[in-house]
Motif scaffolding. Structure first.
Motif, PDB file in Angstrom:
ATOM      1  N   GLY A  10      -1.054  -6.217  15.510  1.00  0.00           N
ATOM      2  CA  GLY A  10      -2.147  -6.781  14.721  1.00  0.00           C
ATOM      3  C   GLY A  10      -2.662  -5.762  13.719  1.00  0.00           C
ATOM      4  N   HIS A  11      -3.970  -5.800  13.458  1.00  0.00           N
ATOM      5  CA  HIS A  11      -4.562  -4.938  12.442  1.00  0.00           C
ATOM      6  C   HIS A  11      -4.287  -3.466  12.696  1.00  0.00           C
ATOM      7  N   MET A  12      -4.291  -3.047  13.958  1.00  0.00           N
ATOM      8  CA  MET A  12      -4.093  -1.634  14.284  1.00  0.00           C
ATOM      9  C   MET A  12      -2.659  -1.316  14.689  1.00  0.00           C
ATOM     10  N   GLY A  13      -2.029  -2.206  15.445  1.00  0.00           N
ATOM     11  CA  GLY A  13      -0.683  -1.934  15.914  1.00  0.00           C
ATOM     12  C   GLY A  13       0.332  -1.830  14.795  1.00  0.00           C
ATOM     13  N   ALA A  14       0.173  -2.650  13.760  1.00  0.00           N
ATOM     14  CA  ALA A  14       1.143  -2.625  12.655  1.00  0.00           C
ATOM     15  C   ALA A  14       1.128  -1.290  11.908  1.00  0.00           C
ATOM     16  N   PRO A  15      -0.031  -0.783  11.478  1.00  0.00           N
ATOM     17  CA  PRO A  15       0.011   0.526  10.807  1.00  0.00           C
ATOM     18  C   PRO A  15       0.440   1.665  11.723  1.00  0.00           C
ATOM     19  N   ILE A  16       0.151   1.560  13.007  1.00  0.00           N
ATOM     20  CA  ILE A  16       0.645   2.571  13.949  1.00  0.00           C
ATOM     21  C   ILE A  16       2.169   2.552  13.975  1.00  0.00           C
ATOM     22  N   ALA A  17       2.747   1.354  14.048  1.00  0.00           N
ATOM     23  CA  ALA A  17       4.209   1.243  14.028  1.00  0.00           C
ATOM     24  C   ALA A  17       4.788   1.800  12.734  1.00  0.00           C
ATOM     25  N   ARG A  18       4.141   1.520  11.613  1.00  0.00           N
ATOM     26  CA  ARG A  18       4.638   2.026  10.326  1.00  0.00           C
ATOM     27  C   ARG A  18       4.573   3.549  10.272  1.00  0.00           C
ATOM     28  N   ARG A  19       3.518   4.143  10.816  1.00  0.00           N
ATOM     29  CA  ARG A  19       3.419   5.603  10.849  1.00  0.00           C
ATOM     30  C   ARG A  19       4.585   6.202  11.638  1.00  0.00           C
ATOM     31  N   LEU A  20       4.882   5.607  12.775  1.00  0.00           N
ATOM     32  CA  LEU A  20       5.962   6.128  13.611  1.00  0.00           C
ATOM     33  C   LEU A  20       7.315   5.953  12.942  1.00  0.00           C
ATOM     34  N   LEU A  21       7.508   4.825  12.290  1.00  0.00           N
ATOM     35  CA  LEU A  21       8.760   4.599  11.563  1.00  0.00           C
ATOM     36  C   LEU A  21       8.912   5.593  10.419  1.00  0.00           C
ATOM     37  N   ALA A  22       7.819   5.846   9.714  1.00  0.00           N
ATOM     38  CA  ALA A  22       7.868   6.805   8.612  1.00  0.00           C
ATOM     39  C   ALA A  22       8.162   8.213   9.114  1.00  0.00           C
ATOM     40  N   GLY A  23       7.820   8.468  10.387  1.00  0.00           N
ATOM     41  CA  GLY A  23       8.107   9.772  10.982  1.00  0.00           C
ATOM     42  C   GLY A  23       9.521   9.893  11.522  1.00  0.00           C
ATOM     43  N   GLY A  24      10.322   8.861  11.346  1.00  0.00           N
ATOM     44  CA  GLY A  24      11.716   8.911  11.747  1.00  0.00           C
ATOM     45  C   GLY A  24      12.015   8.404  13.143  1.00  0.00           C
ATOM     46  N   HIS A  25      11.036   7.781  13.796  1.00  0.00           N
ATOM     47  CA  HIS A  25      11.243   7.281  15.156  1.00  0.00           C
ATOM     48  C   HIS A  25      11.940   5.920  15.143  1.00  0.00           C
ATOM     49  N   ARG A  26      12.643   5.654  16.227  1.00  0.00           N
ATOM     50  CA  ARG A  26      13.187   4.310  16.461  1.00  0.00           C
ATOM     51  C   ARG A  26      12.093   3.482  17.119  1.00  0.00           C
ATOM     52  N   VAL A  27      11.699   2.399  16.486  1.00  0.00           N
ATOM     53  CA  VAL A  27      10.557   1.609  16.962  1.00  0.00           C
ATOM     54  C   VAL A  27      10.993   0.168  17.191  1.00  0.00           C
ATOM     55  N   ARG A  28      10.647  -0.324  18.366  1.00  0.00           N
ATOM     56  CA  ARG A  28      10.888  -1.716  18.721  1.00  0.00           C
ATOM     57  C   ARG A  28       9.522  -2.373  18.913  1.00  0.00           C
ATOM     58  N   ASP A 117      -4.295   7.073  28.984  1.00  0.00           N
ATOM     59  CA  ASP A 117      -5.445   6.291  28.547  1.00  0.00           C
ATOM     60  C   ASP A 117      -5.835   6.831  27.175  1.00  0.00           C
ATOM     61  N   ALA A 118      -5.594   6.064  26.094  1.00  0.00           N
ATOM     62  CA  ALA A 118      -5.705   6.656  24.754  1.00  0.00           C
ATOM     63  C   ALA A 118      -6.284   5.704  23.716  1.00  0.00           C
ATOM     64  N   PRO A 119      -7.491   5.159  23.934  1.00  0.00           N
ATOM     65  CA  PRO A 119      -8.106   4.339  22.891  1.00  0.00           C
ATOM     66  C   PRO A 119      -8.444   5.201  21.674  1.00  0.00           C
ATOM     67  N   VAL A 120      -8.721   4.557  20.569  1.00  0.00           N
ATOM     68  CA  VAL A 120      -8.872   5.312  19.318  1.00  0.00           C
ATOM     69  C   VAL A 120     -10.188   4.999  18.625  1.00  0.00           C
ATOM     70  N   GLY A 121     -10.662   5.972  17.873  1.00  0.00           N
ATOM     71  CA  GLY A 121     -11.756   5.782  16.943  1.00  0.00           C
ATOM     72  C   GLY A 121     -11.186   5.748  15.544  1.00  0.00           C
ATOM     73  N   GLY A 122     -11.705   4.848  14.724  1.00  0.00           N
ATOM     74  CA  GLY A 122     -11.162   4.674  13.382  1.00  0.00           C
ATOM     75  C   GLY A 122     -10.570   3.294  13.239  1.00  0.00           C
ATOM     76  N   SER A 123     -10.405   2.869  12.006  1.00  0.00           N
ATOM     77  CA  SER A 123      -9.926   1.515  11.745  1.00  0.00           C
ATOM     78  C   SER A 123      -8.573   1.549  11.049  1.00  0.00           C
ATOM     79  N   VAL A 124      -8.275   0.486  10.318  1.00  0.00           N
ATOM     80  CA  VAL A 124      -6.949   0.334   9.708  1.00  0.00           C
ATOM     81  C   VAL A 124      -6.628   1.482   8.767  1.00  0.00           C
ATOM     82  N   ASP A 125      -7.609   1.892   7.970  1.00  0.00           N
ATOM     83  CA  ASP A 125      -7.353   2.972   7.022  1.00  0.00           C
ATOM     84  C   ASP A 125      -6.970   4.255   7.745  1.00  0.00           C
ATOM     85  N   ALA A 126      -7.625   4.544   8.868  1.00  0.00           N
ATOM     86  CA  ALA A 126      -7.303   5.749   9.639  1.00  0.00           C
ATOM     87  C   ALA A 126      -5.932   5.632  10.298  1.00  0.00           C
ATOM     88  N   ALA A 127      -5.583   4.434  10.754  1.00  0.00           N
ATOM     89  CA  ALA A 127      -4.256   4.231  11.341  1.00  0.00           C
ATOM     90  C   ALA A 127      -3.165   4.424  10.292  1.00  0.00           C
TER      91      ALA A 127
END
Length: 270
Positions: A10-28, A117-127
């Motif tokens: 969703g709003h947070m999971g998608a940019p997190i996935a994009r960050r990991l992909l941009a870092g060269g990770h294999r993401v499913r 256990d790793a909740p986050v502070g910050g929104s879409v822009d921070a992700a």
């Protein structure tokens, strides 16, 4: 290179996935609404049909969902991710849930599968920019082992054992929603006394409500009123019913658009 599963895009999971992909990770990726997950194929992600299929063979499973009920279903329901994880895998649980709920997740994971256990502070822009504040709960070794991956998403604060990250996140969100509600009231007083809105915001922006003024003026944030209210109800259930938080919850529950960002509680004109 190990596979990273991202459960919830969703709003947070998608940019997190994009960050990991941009870092060269294999993401499913997996999402309850497949179309949302499908958009990430352009970034190189592989889309799985079920949470279990996403987690199969993954070394890390990142969970970013709406609430504890969704976490329960995605990890332990039919075709859930937990049963597909192998010994040595780590579940990084980033959804906002209560400390008891996150400890219950830890107790139910298969042998050899650990939890952070790793909740986050910050929104879409921070992700998107990798500047999230990650409130980590778990052993020092678990946090250290996950640190290279988590630092691609933001800064890490080790808060204590499992459940401590969830507790700190509720404290942070309590501060956020009560401050925004306070800004709402301060601007209502300004309007009643004939103080123009811009002057009021400038004065308030230099005082204790500076963070709230900055937050409602931010353009890259997405924290739906309904989700903020959910977190407030959770904090109230676990605390001594602080009156300011109860008042903030009343304001949020009365908001006409529950899907709008929290900043809508302080509309451009009042």
């Amino acid at each position: 290179m190990e596979i990273i599963a991202v459960l919830g895009t969703g709003h947070m999971g998608a940019p997190i996935a994009r960050r990991l992909l941009a870092g060269g990770h294999r993401v499913r990726v997996w999402n309850r609404s497949p179309a949302r997950a499908g958009k990430l194929t352009t970034n190189g992600a592989t889309v799985a049909a079920t949470p279990g299929a996403a987690a199969d063979g993954a070394g890390v499973a990142i969970v970013m969902l709406t609430d504890a009920r969704a976490v329960e279903a995605v990890l332990f329901g039919p075709d859930g991710a937990a049963a597909a994880l192998r010994p040595g895998a780590v579940v990084v649980q980033m959804s906002t849930v209560g400390p008891d709920e996150i400890r219950a997740v830890a107790d139910r994971l298969p042998a050899g599968v650990s939890l952070l256990d790793a909740p986050v502070g910050g929104s879409v822009d921070a992700a998107e920019t990798g500047t999230l504040r990650i409130f980590a709960g778990g052993s020092a070794d678990a946090v250290a082992n996950a640190a290279p991956l988590l630092r691609q998403l933001g800064s890490i604060r080790h808060c204590g054992p499992i459940g401590a990250g969830a507790a700190v996140k509720l404290v942070a969100n309590t501060g956020l929603v009560t401050a925004v509600a306070g800004l709402h009231d301060a601007l209502a007083v300004a309007a009643a006394l004939g103080v123009d809105r811009q002057s009021a915001l400038e004065i308030l922006g230099g005082g204790p409500l500076a963070g709230a003024v900055k937050r409602v003026g931010a353009s890259g944030s997405s924290f739906a009123v309904a989700l903020a209210a959910k977190d407030a109800r959770l904090a109230l259930r676990l605390s001594t019913s602080p009156p300011m938080l109860k008042a903030a919850l009343d304001l949020m529950q009365a908001a006409p658009d529950q899907d709008a960002d929290l900043s809508s509680l302080v509309p451009p004109t009042s």
